[in-house]
Structures are given as structure tokens and as C-alpha cells.
Design an enzyme around this catalytic site. Structure first.
Site, PDB file in Angstrom:
ATOM      1  N   GLY A   1       0.776  -1.229   0.000  1.00 32.49           N
ATOM      2  CA  GLY A   1       0.000   0.000   0.000  1.00 32.49           C
ATOM      3  C   GLY A   1       0.810   1.283   0.000  1.00 32.49           C
ATOM      4  O   GLY A   1       0.322   2.324  -0.419  1.00 32.49           O
ATOM      5  N   ASP A   2       2.051   1.221   0.471  1.00 31.71           N
ATOM      6  CA  ASP A   2       2.980   2.361   0.390  1.00 31.71           C
ATOM      7  C   ASP A   2       4.371   1.774   0.174  1.00 31.71           C
ATOM      8  O   ASP A   2       5.222   1.793   1.069  1.00 31.71           O
ATOM      9  CB  ASP A   2       2.930   3.198   1.662  1.00 31.71           C
ATOM     10  CG  ASP A   2       3.768   4.474   1.544  1.00 31.71           C
ATOM     11  OD1 ASP A   2       4.372   4.701   0.471  1.00 31.71           O
ATOM     12  OD2 ASP A   2       3.815   5.245   2.521  1.00 31.71           O
TER      13      ASP A   2
END
Length: 256
Positions: A180-181
């Protein structure tokens, strides 16, 4: 975790909640992000993130995801969370490792570890059991429709054209639980230079693997300079998919 030696100014007052968690132990400022979120190392054993009121940083969401995914892959252990009238905080136990952007690593070591870490994450965490979503539809629903901080290639599109492209995603290649990041600083390496854990998991969720791969490979240029994407994709074990890479980089730049 032994982070890169990044500091923010001493003029920033330490939040009372962070002082209380430290309970007299040494506090070392590590990072201040663009929204005003603060990260401190507490002694040698803990980290505390603090999101001042109004920043909207999703520390409670991150705590929930860390607690769930830790049963499948190495991430920081959540020790405590809380909130008061000044902000929200998240305390985690330190991992004995260093960020992939630490100067101790060669660029080849770091890039290899980033690719290997995502490969292991994508294979280890079960999609069917994951309660979190990071798919295109949910991301577009949260997008601020803003390209002010985007890469020049996307700002030149104009917001209407960028949005038109974003609403026409390529077919899903393979669903996985994405980090996600996946930018380079969020991979941790052990003393032997291999991947040991991921951090900053507030957006973890099910999505096409290219949502991670497109951004992780893009961040190599920001952190190590050009020329590292071939090693990244070769280590992960996939041929670059230019259509999906372009799409998920645009989606990232739209802020979703």
C-alpha cells in the site's frame, strides 16, 4: 528498526502524549512528513508516530492493519494506540533492521531487498482472509481529484484527462495483499543486507500486484537514481507491464 539519520527541527515541541509514552527514556526525532506527522524513537526499543489533530493521518487504520497482517509477514508489533484533544498516536516495538535508504547499503543490495520483500509479502499473505481493500474502485472513491503534487507527466495531462484514464483501469493481472505504500524507505533490511520486514502499512489491502510494483519501481529513481528497474523486476520475477505500470503510477499521483 535503525532508521536513516533524518531529523526535524528542535523548535518543534514534543507532544505531551509522546513524552508520557517515553516516561523519561531518551527521545530521538526521526521524521516529520509533509502533513506534519511526527515519528520518534523511544530509547532503543520502540517507535512512536504522532499525528497532530487536523492532519488526518490514518494511524488507527495502520494499527488495525499491522495487527492483522503480522500473523503472516514481518511488520512492527503494535504496543499501544491512543488519542486526545491534540492528536493521535501509535506506538510500535522496534525491529532490529535498517531502512532500505540507509547509506550502509549498496544500491544493488537495497533494490534486491525491496523486490524480494514485496515478492514474499505478495506470496505469504492470503487474499481470501484479508479484510482490507486497496482496489481501484475504493481508491478512486477517496481521490481528491488533485494533481498539484503529481509528477510532471501527469500534471501535463490535466485533471479531466487524468481522471478519464483513471476510470478505465487495465484488467487485474493477479490479486495479492499489497503493501500500500511500497516506496523504498518502507522496506527494512537486516544486518546481512536482506529483506526482513515492512513498515508504514496504513493502506495495506487487496489489489492487483501492479499497484505495488508500479510505485515501488518508480520510487527507485527517487531514492537511488535511474537504471534500477530492470534489477527490481528481474528479482521479483516478472516482466515489466508498461500499461499497468503507467496506470498505477497515475492512480498514485491522483492521491488515492
Amino acid at each position: 528498526m535503525h532508521p536513516p539519520e533524518t531529523r526535524f527541527g528542535a523548535e518543534i515541541e514534543i507532544p505531551a502524549a509522546v513524552r508520557a509514552i517515553a516516561a523519561g527514556r531518551p527521545l530521538t526525532p526521526i521524521w516529520r512528513n509533509v502533513l506534519g506527522g511526527l515519528t520518534y524513537r523511544v530509547g532503543d526499543g520502540y517507535f512512536v508516530k504522532f499525528a497532530p489533530k487536523g492532519t488526518g493521518l490514518p494511524l488507527a487504520r495502520e494499527a488495525e492493519r499491522l495487527a492483522w497482517v503480522r500473523q503472516y509477514t514481518p511488520v512492527p508489533e503494535v504496543v499501544s494506540t491512543g488519542a486526545d484533544e491534540t492528536g493521535v498516536w501509535l506506538q510500535t516495538r522496534a525491529i532490529d533492521g535498517w531502512s532500505a535508504v540507509d547509506e550502509r547499503w549498496s544500491k544493488e543490495e537495497a533494490v534486491t531487498a525491496i523486490a524480494e520483500g514485496l515478492k514474499q509479502l505478495h506470496h505469504a499473505v492470503p487474499v481470501k482472509e484479508c479484510p482490507f481493500d486497496w482496489g481501484v474502485e475504493s481508491r478512486l472513491a477517496k481521490s481528491p481529484r488533485d494533481l498539484s503534487d503529481a509528477h510532471q507527466i501527469h500534471r501535463d495531462l490535466g485533471i479531466d484527462e487524468a481522471w478519464r484514464r483513471a476510470e478505465n483501469p487495465p484488467p487485474v493481472d493477479r490479486l495479492v495483499v499489497c503493501q500500500g505504500d511500497p516506496c523504498a524507505p518502507n522496506t527494512l533490511l537486516g544486518a546481512d543486507g536482506t529483506w526482513i520486514a515492512h513498515v508504514d502499512m496504513a493502506s495495506l489491502g487487496v489489489a492487483d500486484r501492479w499497484a505495488d510494483l508500479a510505485v515501488a519501481s518508480w520510487s527507485l529513481g527517487w531514492n537511488y537514481g535511474p537504471g534500477w528497474e530492470d534489477l527490481f523486476f528481474r528479482t521479483y520475477g516478472v516482466e515489466p507491464d508498461q500499461e499497468r505500470i503507467a496506470y498505477y503510477r497515475l492512480l498514485w499521483d491522483l492521491g488515492s
